[in-house]
Write an enzyme that holds these catalytic residues in place. Structure first.
Site: not given
Length: 177
Positions: A8, A10, A54, A93
């Protein structure tokens, strides 16, 4: 087949929701977390493909454009390159939260698509995240899941296979395996 570490972005690679940056919408918002460059370099050195997966609902909500996101990712990759660290590919996305799309985590589509493209053995790979949707996506894709950080978990029904305080701690553990 190849092995991969899916990350991921963030809260795993860069700061988010801190005093310095709330959301990462511009290259100037990118601040790598401590040890991330060294961790990703270690994954590279161990022969893992390294991917970023992400959710970027800010695009669908109109807070940023695809071009702005590309500039953010170029900055992230440049900052990582200073450590000799490389990201092999980035999937995101762009849809609004709750849009019902197939790609937004907790659905595993971004992970599965990258695995097909790069001939990745998901059962020998890892999904690393700091929130339950990351872990759920990794579980659904068939990876070993790794929860890192100290952010409050939203749902407590999702269980990660491993837990570490940060990405570097996970990389050091993986080097010993």
């Amino acid at each position: 087949m190849n092995q991969a570490v899916f990350l991921d972005r963030d809260g795993v690679i860069n700061e988010v929701l801190t005093d310095r940056v709330k959301f990462v919408n511009r290259p100037s918002d990118v601040y790598l977390l401590d040890g991330v460059g060294e961790a990703i370099q270690a994954f590279n050195d161990m022969g893992f493909f390294v991917f970023v997966v992400t959710n970027q609902g800010g695009i669908g909500l109109g807070y940023m454009t695809d071009d702005a996101l590309d500039a953010v990712h170029k900055r992230m990759q440049a900052d990582l390159a200073a450590f000799g660290a490389t990201i092999d590919d980035i999937a995101y996305c762009p849809h609004k939260p709750h849009a019902g799309c197939e790609c937004r985590k907790p659905r595993p589509k971004m992970i599965v698509d990258l695995a097909q493209t790069y001939d990745i053995a998901l059962d020998k790979s890892f999904m690393v995240g700091d929130r339950d949707p990351d872990i759920a996506a990794g579980n659904k894709a068939g990876t070993t899941t790794v929860f890192i950080g100290h952010r409050e978990r939203q749902q407590h029904e999702v269980t990660a296979d491993k837990t570490f305080p940060d990405l570097l701690a996970f990389a050091r553990w993986l080097q010993k395996q």
